[in-house]
Design an enzyme around this catalytic site. Structure first.
Site, PDB file in Angstrom:
ATOM      1  N   HIS A   1      31.654 -17.845 -24.090  1.00  0.00           N
ATOM      2  CA  HIS A   1      30.686 -16.540 -24.773  1.00  0.00           C
ATOM      3  C   HIS A   1      29.886 -16.953 -25.775  1.00  0.00           C
ATOM      4  O   HIS A   1      29.616 -15.806 -26.488  1.00  0.00           O
ATOM      5  CB  HIS A   1      31.385 -15.632 -24.424  1.00  0.00           C
ATOM      6  CG  HIS A   1      31.860 -14.856 -23.011  1.00  0.00           C
ATOM      7  ND1 HIS A   1      32.902 -14.520 -22.418  1.00  0.00           N
ATOM      8  CD2 HIS A   1      30.854 -15.047 -21.370  1.00  0.00           C
ATOM      9  CE1 HIS A   1      32.674 -14.589 -20.628  1.00  0.00           C
ATOM     10  NE2 HIS A   1      31.971 -15.001 -20.558  1.00  0.00           N
TER      11      HIS A   1
ATOM     12  N   HIS B   1      22.092 -20.146 -15.281  1.00  0.00           N
ATOM     13  CA  HIS B   1      22.647 -20.125 -16.345  1.00  0.00           C
ATOM     14  C   HIS B   1      22.081 -21.673 -16.011  1.00  0.00           C
ATOM     15  O   HIS B   1      21.430 -22.011 -17.212  1.00  0.00           O
ATOM     16  CB  HIS B   1      24.188 -20.748 -16.020  1.00  0.00           C
ATOM     17  CG  HIS B   1      25.519 -19.681 -16.241  1.00  0.00           C
ATOM     18  ND1 HIS B   1      25.464 -19.065 -17.380  1.00  0.00           N
ATOM     19  CD2 HIS B   1      26.137 -18.749 -15.636  1.00  0.00           C
ATOM     20  CE1 HIS B   1      26.345 -18.146 -17.482  1.00  0.00           C
ATOM     21  NE2 HIS B   1      26.878 -17.488 -16.114  1.00  0.00           N
TER      22      HIS B   1
END
Length: 415
Positions: free
Chosen positions: A260, A390
């Site tokens: 993150h 992703h």
């Protein structure tokens, strides 16, 4: 070893972003991914989750983030000229409106089984910001229903999730908007920044940019420097760090999640660019976040990143997933576009070599999501190849010249 990893020896300063061999490799990998995930379309509407071979996992529920991420990813692929059909975008946009959208209570339910059965009726900020992202990307790609979706989910976010005093998003409700918990978290807010920036790029509405800046100010301006550039994930209702929290092992794991930090560092640079590149320390803060996560979590023996860390930076969960690698690629590529340092060139090459050798399915397309300790494929957390989002962005981010306006940047490459 494929051509993408034959450009330079480890540590050598080479600009892969402008190398035609590497750029061709990126487009080829993205095209393979789209070809693989074309099989996601469910004949009755919505999407299948696919196994490693591309076959439907028929018992898996359809979760809101899967629906929205497919729309977003295929909208980017269309802009890049890598997707020839609108079938995925059209099917996803229709399913969001007819099935995920809750006509009785408003908002979007989290998970569905088959065509009509609700498997999980919660209303999650995490899911709703992905609806906004899907709408923004679909609008950039010219979808006729995109503005309707943006307007609908924006009203829901305004009414239920946005906390004006804090300048942050709360997390979750029951289907009828009664309280579900008092949990507050970084993950929904980080993806909120992603969606708000995309919505600003698509619509030009300054409120989206302003709210993204407020979220970034809390997490990067306050939380990161107070915790040695590691990001606390979990918070109480009054936005105090909750260090002992341990929830869903994928979406809300204990400790800190370096993947993150890669995402939020890249998003901070995107915001800085869209805001007119103001004076200050945003670019330095982004680099600190990214470099801290790289140094803390890279497995020097096996390669890849440990999934979670304790608050002092030691490894908590050593499992190696694909998505932190993809997000590190996007973050480092962004640093290379702005202020390239020798260490950035080395990291970019290291990340692609690892992905090429261990994560990318060169035969069928897509990336494997999880590795065991011996580098074989593992399935402890994920079934099949859970989504394209992703991995396809890892291939597309480096191709565009700027650090923001990815959709329009990809469109220039397709011309």
């Amino acid at each position: 070893m494929t051509d993408c990893v034959a450009l330079a020896s480890p540590g050598q300063e080479t600009d892969w972003l402008s190398d035609p061999v590497h750029r061709a490799y990126l487009r080829q990998d993205a095209a393979r991914q789209f070809s693989f995930f074309d099989a996601s379309c469910r004949p009755a509407g919505g999407f299948w989750t696919l196994d490693h071979e591309g076959q439907p996992l028929r018992d898996e529920p359809q979760e809101l983030h899967t629906t929205t991420r497919l729309v977003h990813s295929y909208a980017l692929g269309k802009q890049a000229g890598l997707v020839s059909s609108d079938a995925i975008i059209d099917q996803g946009m229709a399913y969001l409106w007819s099935h995920h959208r809750d006509a009785a209570h408003g908002g979007y339910v989290w998970a569905l089984h088959g065509k009509d059965d609700i498997a999980d009726a919660r209303k999650l900020a995490y899911g709703h910001v992905f609806v906004l992202l899907a709408g923004a990307s679909a609008l950039e790609a010219g979808h006729p229903d995109a503005q309707r979706l943006i307007d609908d989910v924006r009203a829901i976010i305004d009414r239920h999730f946005w906390e004006e005093d804090a300048g942050l998003l709360c997390d979750e409700f029951n289907r009828d908007w009664t309280p579900f918990s008092s949990y507050r978290g970084m993950n929904a807010n980080m993806h909120g920044v992603e969606a708000l920036l995309a919505a600003f790029e698509a619509t030009g509405d300054e409120q989206f940019l302003t709210r993204a800046g407020r979220i970034l100010d809390f997490f990067v301006g306050k939380m990161a420097p107070a915790h040695d550039w590691r990001l606390p994930e979990h918070y109480t209702a009054d936005w105090k760090v909750d260090p002992g929290y341990a929830g869903n092992p994928m979406f809300r794991p204990a400790g800190t999640t370096p993947g993150h930090s890669f995402e939020l560092g890249r998003l901070l640079l995107q915001y800085w660019d869209l805001a007119g590149r103001p004076d200050g320390d945003m670019t330095l803060s982004a680099r600190r976040l990214i470099e801290r996560a790289l140094s803390d979590s890279w497995d020097e023996v096996r390669g890849g990143f440990a999934y979670t860390l304790t608050f002092d930076g030691s490894v908590d969960n050593p499992n190696r997933y694909w998505w932190p690698v993809t997000e590190a690629i996007g973050a480092v590529a962004t640093l290379l576009k702005l202020d390239p340092q020798p260490v950035d060139y080395a990291w970019y090459a290291r990340l692609w070599r690892f992905a090429d050798a261990h994560l990318i399915d060169h035969a069928r397309g897509g990336w494997y999501p999880e590795l065991a300790a011996d580098d074989s494929l593992a399935m402890t957390q994920f079934k099949g190849k859970p989504d394209i989002y992703h991995s396809v962005q890892a291939a597309l981010f480096p191709l565009v010249p700027g650090v923001s306006r990815m959709s329009s940047g990809l469109a220039t490459l397709a011309d």
